[in-house]
Enzyme design. Structure first.
Site, PDB file in Angstrom:
ATOM      1  N   TRP A 100       0.837  -1.209   0.000  1.00 46.38           N
ATOM      2  CA  TRP A 100       0.000   0.000   0.000  1.00 46.38           C
ATOM      3  C   TRP A 100       0.863   1.246   0.000  1.00 46.38           C
ATOM      4  O   TRP A 100       0.586   2.210  -0.711  1.00 46.38           O
ATOM      5  CB  TRP A 100      -0.961  -0.002   1.190  1.00 46.38           C
ATOM      6  CG  TRP A 100      -1.929  -1.129   1.159  1.00 46.38           C
ATOM      7  CD1 TRP A 100      -2.130  -2.062   2.130  1.00 46.38           C
ATOM      8  CD2 TRP A 100      -2.856  -1.472   0.097  1.00 46.38           C
ATOM      9  NE1 TRP A 100      -3.108  -2.954   1.741  1.00 46.38           N
ATOM     10  CE2 TRP A 100      -3.563  -2.619   0.508  1.00 46.38           C
ATOM     11  CE3 TRP A 100      -3.143  -0.922  -1.150  1.00 46.38           C
ATOM     12  CZ2 TRP A 100      -4.541  -3.218  -0.285  1.00 46.38           C
ATOM     13  CZ3 TRP A 100      -4.110  -1.515  -1.949  1.00 46.38           C
ATOM     14  CH2 TRP A 100      -4.794  -2.649  -1.508  1.00 46.38           C
ATOM     15  N   ASP A 167      -1.895   6.932   6.023  1.00 48.58           N
ATOM     16  CA  ASP A 167      -2.924   5.999   5.579  1.00 48.58           C
ATOM     17  C   ASP A 167      -3.248   5.115   6.787  1.00 48.58           C
ATOM     18  O   ASP A 167      -2.418   4.334   7.224  1.00 48.58           O
ATOM     19  CB  ASP A 167      -2.374   5.156   4.413  1.00 48.58           C
ATOM     20  CG  ASP A 167      -3.331   4.046   3.983  1.00 48.58           C
ATOM     21  OD1 ASP A 167      -4.418   3.896   4.571  1.00 48.58           O
ATOM     22  OD2 ASP A 167      -2.978   3.307   3.030  1.00 48.58           O
ATOM     23  N   LYS A 191     -12.496  -1.652   6.669  1.00 50.62           N
ATOM     24  CA  LYS A 191     -11.927  -2.511   7.692  1.00 50.62           C
ATOM     25  C   LYS A 191     -12.706  -2.250   8.989  1.00 50.62           C
ATOM     26  O   LYS A 191     -13.721  -2.865   9.206  1.00 50.62           O
ATOM     27  CB  LYS A 191     -10.423  -2.299   7.836  1.00 50.62           C
ATOM     28  CG  LYS A 191      -9.615  -3.049   6.771  1.00 50.62           C
ATOM     29  CD  LYS A 191      -9.325  -2.257   5.533  1.00 50.62           C
ATOM     30  CE  LYS A 191      -8.539  -3.067   4.503  1.00 50.62           C
ATOM     31  NZ  LYS A 191      -7.965  -2.233   3.466  1.00 50.62           N
TER      32      LYS A 191
HETATM   33  C1  PLP Z   1      -7.140  -1.989   2.312  1.00 51.39           C
HETATM   34  C2  PLP Z   1      -6.071  -0.958   2.279  1.00 51.39           C
HETATM   35  C3  PLP Z   1      -5.915  -0.060   1.205  1.00 51.39           C
HETATM   36  C4  PLP Z   1      -6.733  -0.141  -0.067  1.00 51.39           C
HETATM   37  O1  PLP Z   1      -7.988   0.343   0.099  1.00 51.39           O
HETATM   38  P1  PLP Z   1      -8.987   0.526  -1.149  1.00 51.39           P
HETATM   39  O2  PLP Z   1     -10.132   1.215  -0.504  1.00 51.39           O
HETATM   40  O3  PLP Z   1      -9.310  -0.840  -1.648  1.00 51.39           O
HETATM   41  O4  PLP Z   1      -8.322   1.337  -2.179  1.00 51.39           O
HETATM   42  C5  PLP Z   1      -4.943   0.909   1.293  1.00 51.39           C
HETATM   43  N1  PLP Z   1      -4.147   1.001   2.374  1.00 51.39           N
HETATM   44  C6  PLP Z   1      -4.254   0.142   3.410  1.00 51.39           C
HETATM   45  C7  PLP Z   1      -3.340   0.282   4.581  1.00 51.39           C
HETATM   46  C8  PLP Z   1      -5.213  -0.869   3.386  1.00 51.39           C
HETATM   47  O5  PLP Z   1      -5.317  -1.722   4.416  1.00 51.39           O
END
Ligand code: PLP
Length: 357
Positions: A100, A167, A191
């Site tokens: 990510w 993030d 999540k």
């Molecule tokens: C799941 C996740 C993403 C991706 O998220 P999307 O909404 O599918 O783009 C990005 N960063 C982290 C840390 C994640 O766990």
């Protein structure tokens, strides 16, 4: 109600009450006689839900008044681009802690000068790099607080001499965050916060408007802030379920209460991984995530992997197959996952061991 123990990495388990209330609202939203997915987002009933969601979000996360909050489509992956569009002027650094983080960096590189300040790629991202120097001339430093695929986590707010952008897709709402230490925080909801289809951004008010590039309308945070996340049609279903999930979390006792529960769940599973002769953890012990627990078969016992998966499946354990880039197993212990779910997995590991001894 599902009788499965769901450990999916995302989309993932959500509180049953949120699912039940969503089903209700799909049939009849707030007694209007109209389905949640058929009402206009310009109605009073929807605006109330929107305002309440924002208020709950701010309350639970203790977001200071100096910050705006928006809910947007496009997931965390589009936020990678938003961040670079809205904040990158001269130079930005990214802490490369996994897939990510690398994807976020790639978007920034497409727009300007961005680089990895440190990386744990050398050991397949099994740890969080430490001891790197942060130059004072950066527009921002970007971190990924929880690395969903590798099961590593930055568990404390770091001190950073430049604006810090994070993030927090997979650990938001699992621990108390000092929002004031960040320039902005973003993530996908799917999540801990709700279902897929909505992303969140928490933005320091005075942080925008500092870049010279043209920012396309939909990628300019200011337009979404000005319109209260309703610049265009918001993802009403996702936001509704997020609202229900937040209400559930508040009922559980909020962040500090859930953090304690989350820590206990993770500790129980890590303890079993460390004790059980058939398994070993893959993340560096000091960086172990409390949200995503990654483990593999012990050395010499790799041949048992498929058999263990089948063994757990019979016990209604779902979603523990590891990400393809790491292999093995990953149990995601997000907020809605219960101690009983974890106990079921731990019991399966114990029983499997006695079977194979
Ligand atoms: C799941 C996740 C993403 C991706 O998220 P999307 O909404 O599918 O783009 C990005 N960063 C982290 C840390 C994640 O766990």
């Amino acid at each position: 109600m599902s009788n499965k123990h769901v450990f999916n990495a995302g989309p993932c388990l959500l509180p049953q009450v949120a699912i039940d209330n969503a089903r209700e609202a799909l049939l009849d939203f707030k007694g209007t006689g109209v389905s949640l997915i058929s009402i206009s987002h310009r109605t009073k009933e929807w605006e109330e839900t929107m305002d309440e969601t924002r208020a709950l979000w701010r309350e639970i996360l203790n977001i200071p008044d100096e910050y705006e909050t928006v809910f947007l489509g496009g997931g965390a992956s589009l936020q990678f681009l938003y961040v670079a569009m809205n904040y990158l002027e001269n130079k930005a650094a990214y802490l490369d802690t996994g897939v990510w983080a690398s994807k976020a960096l790639k978007e920034a590189k497409g727009l300007g000068n961005a680089y990895a300040i440190a990386s744990s790629k050398d050991r397949n991202y099994c740890y969080i790099p430490k001891g790197y120097e942060v130059p004072s001339d950066l527009d921002y430093l970007h971190i990924t607080t929880n690395n969903t695929i590798y099961g590593t986590e930055i568990k404390h707010d770091i001190d950073c001499p430049v604006p810090l952008i994070a993030d927090m897709s997979s650990d938001i709402l699992s621990r108390r965050v000092d929002v004031s230490k960040y320039e902005m925080i973003y993530g996908g909801a799917q999540k801990n916060a709700g279902p897929a289809g909505v992303a969140f951004a928490i933005i320091r008010k005075d942080s925008l408007g500092k870049v010279s590039r043209y920012i396309p309308t939909m990628l300019d945070y200011r337009n979404h802030i000005d319109k209260g996340s309703m610049f265009n049609t918001p993802p009403v279903f996702s936001i509704f379920v997020m609202n229900e999930t937040l209400k559930w979390l508040k009922g559980v006792g909020g962040i500090d209460a859930i953090h304690e529960i989350d820590e206990k769940k993770a500790a129980a599973l890590y303890a079993e991984i460390d004790r059980n002769s058939l398994f070993r953890g893959t993340a560096a012990v000091e960086d172990r995530s409390i949200m995503n627990v990654c483990f593999v078969m012990a050395e010499g016992r790799e041949d048992l992997q498929d058999e263990f998966l089948a063994f757990t499946k019979e016990r209604d354990i779902v979603g523990i197959k590891g990400h393809r880039s790491v292999g093995g197993f990953r149990a995601s212990l997000y907020n809605a996952c219960t101690q009983e779910d974890v106990d079921a997995l731990v019991a399966a590991m114990k029983d499997f061991e006695s079977l194979k001894k």
